[in-house]
Every structure is written in structure tokens, then in C-alpha cells.
Enzyme design. Structure first.
Site, PDB file in Angstrom:
ATOM      1  N   HIS A  72       0.885  -1.237   0.085  1.00  0.00           N
ATOM      2  CA  HIS A  72      -0.097   0.074   0.125  1.00  0.00           C
ATOM      3  C   HIS A  72       0.975   1.318  -0.179  1.00  0.00           C
ATOM      4  O   HIS A  72       1.691   1.290   0.779  1.00  0.00           O
ATOM      5  CB  HIS A  72      -1.010   0.077   1.172  1.00  0.00           C
ATOM      6  CG  HIS A  72      -2.229  -0.957   1.414  1.00  0.00           C
ATOM      7  ND1 HIS A  72      -3.155  -0.647   1.942  1.00  0.00           N
ATOM      8  CD2 HIS A  72      -2.150  -1.987   0.352  1.00  0.00           C
ATOM      9  CE1 HIS A  72      -4.088  -1.724   1.699  1.00  0.00           C
ATOM     10  NE2 HIS A  72      -3.520  -2.342   0.523  1.00  0.00           N
ATOM     11  N   TYR A 200      -9.243   5.111   7.841  1.00  0.00           N
ATOM     12  CA  TYR A 200      -9.394   5.384   9.110  1.00  0.00           C
ATOM     13  C   TYR A 200     -10.401   6.538   9.415  1.00  0.00           C
ATOM     14  O   TYR A 200     -10.362   7.817   8.890  1.00  0.00           O
ATOM     15  CB  TYR A 200      -7.977   5.920   9.673  1.00  0.00           C
ATOM     16  CG  TYR A 200      -6.967   4.881   9.874  1.00  0.00           C
ATOM     17  CD1 TYR A 200      -6.268   4.453   8.894  1.00  0.00           C
ATOM     18  CD2 TYR A 200      -6.923   4.186  11.073  1.00  0.00           C
ATOM     19  CE1 TYR A 200      -4.921   3.648   9.029  1.00  0.00           C
ATOM     20  CE2 TYR A 200      -5.741   3.241  11.446  1.00  0.00           C
ATOM     21  CZ  TYR A 200      -4.982   2.956  10.034  1.00  0.00           C
ATOM     22  OH  TYR A 200      -3.696   1.898  10.231  1.00  0.00           O
ATOM     23  N   PRO A 292      -4.157   0.121  18.748  1.00  0.00           N
ATOM     24  CA  PRO A 292      -3.989  -0.543  17.240  1.00  0.00           C
ATOM     25  C   PRO A 292      -4.233   0.618  16.310  1.00  0.00           C
ATOM     26  O   PRO A 292      -3.868   0.618  15.177  1.00  0.00           O
ATOM     27  CB  PRO A 292      -5.083  -1.393  17.297  1.00  0.00           C
ATOM     28  CG  PRO A 292      -6.166  -1.268  18.025  1.00  0.00           C
ATOM     29  CD  PRO A 292      -5.430  -0.391  19.413  1.00  0.00           C
ATOM     30  N   LYS A 296       1.079  -0.179  15.118  1.00  0.00           N
ATOM     31  CA  LYS A 296       2.306  -0.163  15.461  1.00  0.00           C
ATOM     32  C   LYS A 296       2.992  -1.359  16.499  1.00  0.00           C
ATOM     33  O   LYS A 296       4.050  -1.260  16.838  1.00  0.00           O
ATOM     34  CB  LYS A 296       2.837   1.146  16.287  1.00  0.00           C
ATOM     35  CG  LYS A 296       2.885   2.219  15.371  1.00  0.00           C
ATOM     36  CD  LYS A 296       3.785   2.383  14.255  1.00  0.00           C
ATOM     37  CE  LYS A 296       3.663   3.265  13.107  1.00  0.00           C
ATOM     38  NZ  LYS A 296       4.289   2.784  11.956  1.00  0.00           N
ATOM     39  N   TYR A 384       3.670   6.681   9.904  1.00  0.00           N
ATOM     40  CA  TYR A 384       2.836   5.298   9.444  1.00  0.00           C
ATOM     41  C   TYR A 384       3.600   4.213   8.899  1.00  0.00           C
ATOM     42  O   TYR A 384       3.504   2.959   9.165  1.00  0.00           O
ATOM     43  CB  TYR A 384       1.737   5.791   8.637  1.00  0.00           C
ATOM     44  CG  TYR A 384       0.652   4.839   8.445  1.00  0.00           C
ATOM     45  CD1 TYR A 384       0.720   3.827   7.427  1.00  0.00           C
ATOM     46  CD2 TYR A 384      -0.546   4.657   9.404  1.00  0.00           C
ATOM     47  CE1 TYR A 384      -0.110   2.666   7.547  1.00  0.00           C
ATOM     48  CE2 TYR A 384      -1.498   3.739   9.551  1.00  0.00           C
ATOM     49  CZ  TYR A 384      -1.304   2.542   8.320  1.00  0.00           C
ATOM     50  OH  TYR A 384      -2.171   1.500   8.467  1.00  0.00           O
TER      51      TYR A 384
HETATM   52  C1  PHB Z   1      -5.891  -4.898  10.793  1.00  0.00           C
HETATM   53  O1  PHB Z   1      -5.879  -4.992   9.601  1.00  0.00           O
HETATM   54  O2  PHB Z   1      -6.357  -5.415  11.725  1.00  0.00           O
HETATM   55  C2  PHB Z   1      -5.450  -3.338  11.140  1.00  0.00           C
HETATM   56  C3  PHB Z   1      -4.921  -2.483  10.277  1.00  0.00           C
HETATM   57  C4  PHB Z   1      -4.587  -1.337  10.842  1.00  0.00           C
HETATM   58  C5  PHB Z   1      -4.721  -0.801  12.168  1.00  0.00           C
HETATM   59  C6  PHB Z   1      -5.068  -1.744  12.971  1.00  0.00           C
HETATM   60  C7  PHB Z   1      -5.639  -3.003  12.529  1.00  0.00           C
HETATM   61  O3  PHB Z   1      -4.328   0.343  12.451  1.00  0.00           O
END
Ligand code: PHB
Ligand code: APR
Length: 389
Positions: A72, A200, A292, A296, A384
Site C-alpha cells: 500500500h 481510518y 492499534p 504499531k 505510518y
Molecule cells: C488490521 O488490519 O487488523 C489493522 C490495520 C490497521 C490498524 C489496526 C488493525 O491500524
């Protein structure tokens, strides 16, 4: 029995560390409390920084990741119907790879078995003895029989609830914690992802995250009450709430389906210092936890493993203890930056029960600044994709 490095914990940290050390000719024994099947059953995040991808290749477990991982080059941050696409390639020379942690763990176990690594599962009553001496050892019970292994060093890769951090005296250990007043309700569904990048999403109704595992396996999260339970949520209620929190164009195209996994995770920021006491080193979740929101957790465990494996390899190759002596300071320097980013993303995108109108305006102003500033987007992108090791 004697070995060079005892690794407590067979999760991602312990597996990757063991693989890197064994491949460098350093003898290890890994002690895992659960069965291999139990460890592999855990559903965890799936965004890998380049540093972790590079380490997996160095550990000889990069083939499936290369074939099945999704690179990505950006992610979407939304606030109501405002969308900001943060372009990693524009602001950094890196990207992230979407590949489930379960797959990482699976690949590492296959590699450990191929190396005939010394791993003991279903151990009980693990105790670390004399870690602050030149003759440390670990005692454990397996099938009712007690065993002792002496060693040079112990790597505590046993997660937040493990025994390693608790072995460090209270007079030495310093802990820092922030518990967030909400959780994440996560659903795995055999449906095509709503978008080809992660979203997000923040809204007045709360946070949501749209992620994925592959072209027909999606992972979604919604912010929920801290005392909520998955049993309180039908699939329909989950999908309805998710639709309310993501931009309209995605709410309209969202493909829903039966949940094949539904669970709630609490959110906390936690760091314990130091990450070394005598001949015991803490690594990964044993030393730190992040919410989460910034993806990280696994990636900060990976940088710990990098610093510790490099330090131990340097010691066994040359007798120079510089790497292991500097491990705690070096690991913590990167840990705290990951903690900051994860706290910032969490504070920006979630609705807090006690937030004031001013707090809401601060979130809106932060989003407006992010939308209008290339530099602000560059800072998000750099954090990120992962700060340098
Ligand atoms: C996930 O795909 O489980 C996932 C992806 C990004 C995050 C948290 C969880 O920030
Ligand atoms: N003895 C032996 N093993 C133990 C003990 C113990 N006393 N206590 C815990 N363990 C094992 C657990 O069963 C688990 O398999 O240690 C392992 C720790 O693994 P994780 O908790 O996954 O931590 P870590 O390997 O550091 O990985 C960090 O994985 O869990 C995610 O969110 C986390 O993404 C982060 C990454």
C-alpha cells in the site's frame, strides 16, 4: 540443560528473534505457554512496515509475504465526509505491506520447524532465576516434570501478561500507562474490501477502520464502549454502525456478509523501562503496548527484535557487548515515538465520553490542518510507514 539464549514466548517477537539468532549460529530454546495451534488462532493486525518486511526476508520467511502481501502506497483518513488520502510515496521512500499477523506467525513457525528449532510448548510455572547474575536460568514445568535451563541471556518475549517484566524488581522498573475509555469491536468477513486502501474514519458517532487481509477477506473495526461485549452485536447492527461512520461513497458500496470472527480489544498505551535487567531483555508486548490505531504493535516488536538480535550476534561474533548494553536505550527511543504516533492517531480519530465542545473543535482543527498541509501529511506518512531503525 544449557543453551546460549532462552526465549520466553512463541509469539511474533520470540519467533522472529529465535529465527534470526539460530540462522546466525546462536543456540536458542523457546518456551511457549500455549500450544502452537492456540498461538496461530490469534487474530491480530496486518500492516507491516518495511523494516519488518526486510527482517522477515532476512529470516528466510519472505516468500509467501512477497507473493500474497499487498503493498500500500497510501491510506485514507476521513472525518465525516471529508477525506484525506495520505500518499506515502509522495512523502517517503517507503510503503507498508498488508499481510495478516496470523500469516506472519504461520510462516515463522514453518521456518522454525524447518530449522528444527528447540521449542517447548504448553509449559507451565515459568520462573526466571538469577537474571542479575552471570549465571541466569529458567525453571519451568512440562507434563508435570520440572526442568531447569541455564543460559547466557534471556529474551522476555512473553507479552503483556508474561512473567519477564514482572521479574524486574519494582525498585528498578518504571511503568507508564494510559487506558482509553473505549474499545474496538472487530469483525472478519469473507467479503471484498470496501476500498483498496485502509480507511481510518472518524465521525461524530465514533471511529471506524476499514482494513483487509486479501481480495475476499475484510477486517473492519468500530469504536465501542469499554464494557461492551461481542454478544451485544448482531452482524446487522455492526454493519449499520460501520456504514454510519464511514464516508457515504463507501457506505453505499460496502459489501456485507456473515462475521467469521467477532471480538473486542481494549485500547491502552503502555511502556515499561528499562527493557533490560542484568541478562534479561524485554522485547515486544512484554515491554510496551500501543492502541492499534497506528498499526504499531507488531512493527515496534520488530524493531526491538532488530536491535536485540544485532546486539547478541555482535556479542557472540566478537565479544563486544556494545549492542546489548545499548539495547534498552535504543529500543525505547523508537518505542516512545511509536507510542506518540499511536496516541495522536487515537486522540484525533475517536470520540471521548468526556470530551468538551472545545475538544471537538480541536479535532476538527487538526483534521483541517492535515487536509491543508503537505508537511502535516508528510509527518503522518513518515510515522505510518515506520521511522528508521
Ligand atoms: C488490521 O488490519 O487488523 C489493522 C490495520 C490497521 C490498524 C489496526 C488493525 O491500524
Ligand atoms: N511462559 C511462556 N510463554 C508465555 C508466558 C509464559 N509465562 N506468558 C505469555 N507467553 C506467551 C504467550 O502465549 C504468547 O504466545 O508469549 C507470547 C507473547 O506473544 P504476544 O503477546 O503476541 O507478544 P509479541 O510476541 O511481543 O508480539 C507483539 O503481537 O500480540 C500482538 O499486539 C501484539 O502486534 C503485537 C505483537
Amino acid at each position: 540443560m544449557r543453551t546460549q539464549v532462552i526465549i520466553i514466548g512463541g509469539g511474533p517477537s520470540g519467533l522472529l528473534l529465535g529465527q534470526l539468532l539460530d540462522r546466525s549460529g546462536i543456540e536458542t530454546v523457546t518456551l511457549e505457554r500455549k500450544s502452537k495451534a492456540y498461538v496461530l488462532s490469534r487474530i491480530r493486525a496486518g500492516v507491516l512496515e518495511t523494516g519488518l518486511v526486510d527482517q522477515l526476508h532476512a529470516a528466510g520467511v519472505g516468500e509467501r509475504l512477497k507473493a500474497e502481501g499487498f503493498v500500500h502506497d497510501g491510506t485514507v483518513i476521513s472525518y465525516g465526509d471529508t477525506q484525506i488520502r495520505v500518499d506515502f510515496a509522495e512523502h517517503t521512500n517507503a510503503n507498508v505491506t498488508v499481510y495478516g499477523q496470523t500469516e506472519v506467525t504461520h510462516d515463522l513457525y514453518a521456518a522454525r520447524e524447518a530449522l528444527k528449532a528447540q521449542m517447548v510448548f504448553d509449559v507451565e510455572n515459568v520462573q526466571i532465576e538469577d537474571a542479575d547474575s552471570d549465571a541466569p536460568s529458567v525453571v519451568y514445568t512440562k507434563d508435570g516434570t520440572q526442568h531447569r535451563i541455564t543460559c547466557d541471556y534471556i529474551a522476555g518475549c512473553d507479552g503483556f501478561h508474561g512473567v519477564s517484566r514482572k521479574t524486574i524488581p519494582d525498585t528498578v522498573l518504571r511503568e507508564y500507562e494510559k487506558v482509553y475509555p473505549f474499545g474496538w469491536l472487530g469483525v472478519l468477513s469473507e467479503t471484498p474490501p470496501v476500498h483498496d486502501e485502509l480507511i481510518y474514519a472518524s465521525s461524530k458517532a465514533g471511529f471506524a477502520l476499514c482494513s483487509m487481509r486479501n481480495e475476499n477477506l475484510s477486517r473492519y473495526y468500530i469504536q465501542c464502549a469499554i464494557d461492551d461485549s461481542p454478544q451485544n452485536w448482531t452482524d446487522d447492527a455492526f454493519w449499520t454502525t460501520l456504514r454510519e461512520r464511514i464516508p457515504q461513497e463507501y457506505a453505499e458500496t460496502l459489501v456485507t456478509g456473515p462475521s467469521i470472527e467477532k471480538s473486542i480489544a481494549p485500547l491502552r498505551s503502555f511502556v515499561s523501562e528499562p527493557m533490560r535487567w542484568g541478562r534479561l531483555f524485554l522485547c515486544g508486548d512484554a515491554a510496551h503496548i500501543v492502541p492499534p490505531t497506528g498499526a504499531k504493535g507488531l512493527n515496534t516488536a520488530a524493531s526491538d527484535v532488530h536491535y536485540l538480535s544485532q546486539g547478541l550476534i555482535q556479542y557472540y561474533d566478537t565479544g563486544d557487548t556494545g549492542g546489548i548494553d545499548n539495547y534498552s536505550a535504543k529500543a525505547l527511543a523508537r518505542v516512545w515515538k511509536a507510542e506518540r504516533f499511536s496516541w495522536w492517531m487515537t486522540s484525533l480519530l475517536h470520540q471521548f465520553p468526556d470530551q468538551s465542545e472545545f475538544d471537538l473543535r480541536m479535532q476538527q482543527a487538526e483534521i483541517d490542518f492535515l487536509q491543508s498541509s503537505d508537511q502535516a501529511q508528510a509527518v503522518l506518512a513518515q510515522n505510518y510507514v515506520g521511522l528508521p531503525y
